[in-house]
Design a protein around this motif. Structure first.
Motif: not given
Length: 261
Positions: A20-36
Motif C-alpha cells: 500500500x502506497x501513500x502520497x505526499x501533501x499536494x500530490x496525487x498518488x498515481x503520478x507520484x508512485x506509478x513509475x516506481x
C-alpha cells in the motif's frame, strides 16, 4: 472523515505481496508512485490512496488528524487486504509516510513492514503549517506551485522528465484548497517521536540526498527509534519515487523480500 479513493497501480494477483502506497501533501498518488510501482521486481500488487481533495479523492475540509487518516486508509484498503493472505507492507511519501508510522503504531501486528519515504516522525513546525494553511485558504493552491517545484525536485529533474514534473505540479494547482489546508493542520499536530519505540515491525526509512524538507537526519531518527534501517537515494529531493523510481524500487524490492532485516 471521508474515505480516500483507492487505486490499483499494479495488480499481480492475490498471491503477490501487497504494498500500500501513500502520497505526499499536494500530490496525487498515481503520478507520484506509478513509475516506481512498475519498476518493482514483483510479484507485487500495489495499491495507492489519495488524500482528501487530491487526485481522485473528494474534498474534505473538516479538521482531521494523521491518526484519522490512518484509520480511514486502513478501512478503505480492507477489501484488497482481505484478498491477500499475507500481511501488507506500506510505503508513503512525506505526509503519506507519517500515516505509515501511525499505521505501524495502531496496526503493527497486521502489517509486515513500513517504509516512510522522505518523511519524518515530526515534519516542520506547527507555526509553519498553520501559516501555510492560512495562505492557501486565502490564495488557493496555485500559490504553492513555485515553491513546491523547488522543494520537490532535485536540480535537473524538471528538464530530464518534464512530463512527470508537470503532471505533479498541475495536480497541486488543482488540489482543493480547504482539503490542502486541513492536511497542513494535521501535520502541525503530528509528532510521533515518543512513539517510535512502540513500532515492532521492520522499518525502512528512505531519504533523498537533496531533500531539505525531510533530510537524512529525519530518516536516521526514525530508524534509531524503531530499530529499523535508513537509506539514502542520490539524485532525489522530496519526491524520491517520482524522481528516482528505479532506485526506490530496488530498495523496496529488498525490503519486501525481507533481505534487509
Amino acid at each position: 472523515m471521508k474515505q480516500p479513493t483507492v487505486s490499483l497501480l499494479r495488480d499481480d494477483g492475490p498471491q503477490a505481496v501487497l504494498l500500500i502506497v501513500g502520497p505526499s501533501l499536494g500530490t496525487a498518488v498515481t503520478p507520484l508512485w506509478d513509475a516506481c510501482a512498475r519498476a518493482l521486481a514483483g510479484p507485487v500488487t500495489v495499491v495507492g490512496w489519495d488524500l482528501p481533495g487530491h487526485g481522485r479523492s473528494v474534498p474534505d475540509p473538516d479538521p482531521f488528524t494523521i491518526a484519522d487518516l490512518a484509520t480511514v486508509v486502513w478501512s478503505a484498503t480492507s477489501a484488497v487486504r482481505e484478498e491477500h493472505s499475507a500481511a501488507p507492507y506500506y510505503a508513503g511519501v512525506s505526509l503519506g509516510g507519517t500515516v505509515g508510522l501511525q499505521l505501524a503504531i495502531d496496526h503493527g501486528t497486521e502489517l509486515a513492514g513500513v517504509a516512510p519515504v522522505c518523511s519524518g516522525a515530526k515534519i516542520g513546525t506547527p507555526e509553519g503549517w498553520h501559516d501555510r494553511a492560512t495562505l492557501v485558504r486565502r490564495a488557493g493552491t496555485p500559490v504553492m506551485v513555485s515553491g513546491s517545484a523547488q522543494r520537490w525536485f532535485a536540480s535537473g529533474f524538471l528538464e530530464r522528465d518534464p512530463g512527470t514534473g508537470t503532471t505533479l505540479l498541475n495536480g497541486l494547482q488543482h488540489t482543493d484548497k480547504e482539503s490542502y489546508a486541513a492536511c497542513c493542520e494535521a501535520l502541525a499536530a503530528f509528532d510521533a517521536r515518543n512513539s517510535l519505540s512502540d513500532i515492532r515491525i521492520p522499518v525502512l526509512a528512505v531519504a533523498g540526498d537533496h531533500d531539505e524538507v525531510t533530510p537524512l537526519s529525519f530518516a536516521e531518527e526514525i530508524a534509531a527509534g524503531t530499530n529499523g534501517q535508513a537509506a539514502l537515494i542520490t539524485g532525489a529531493a522530496h519526491l524520491a519515487p517520482a524522481e528516482q523510481p528505479a532506485a526506490v524500487a530496488a530498495l523496496l524490492d529488498t525490503f519486501l523480500t525481507k533481505e534487509i532485516r
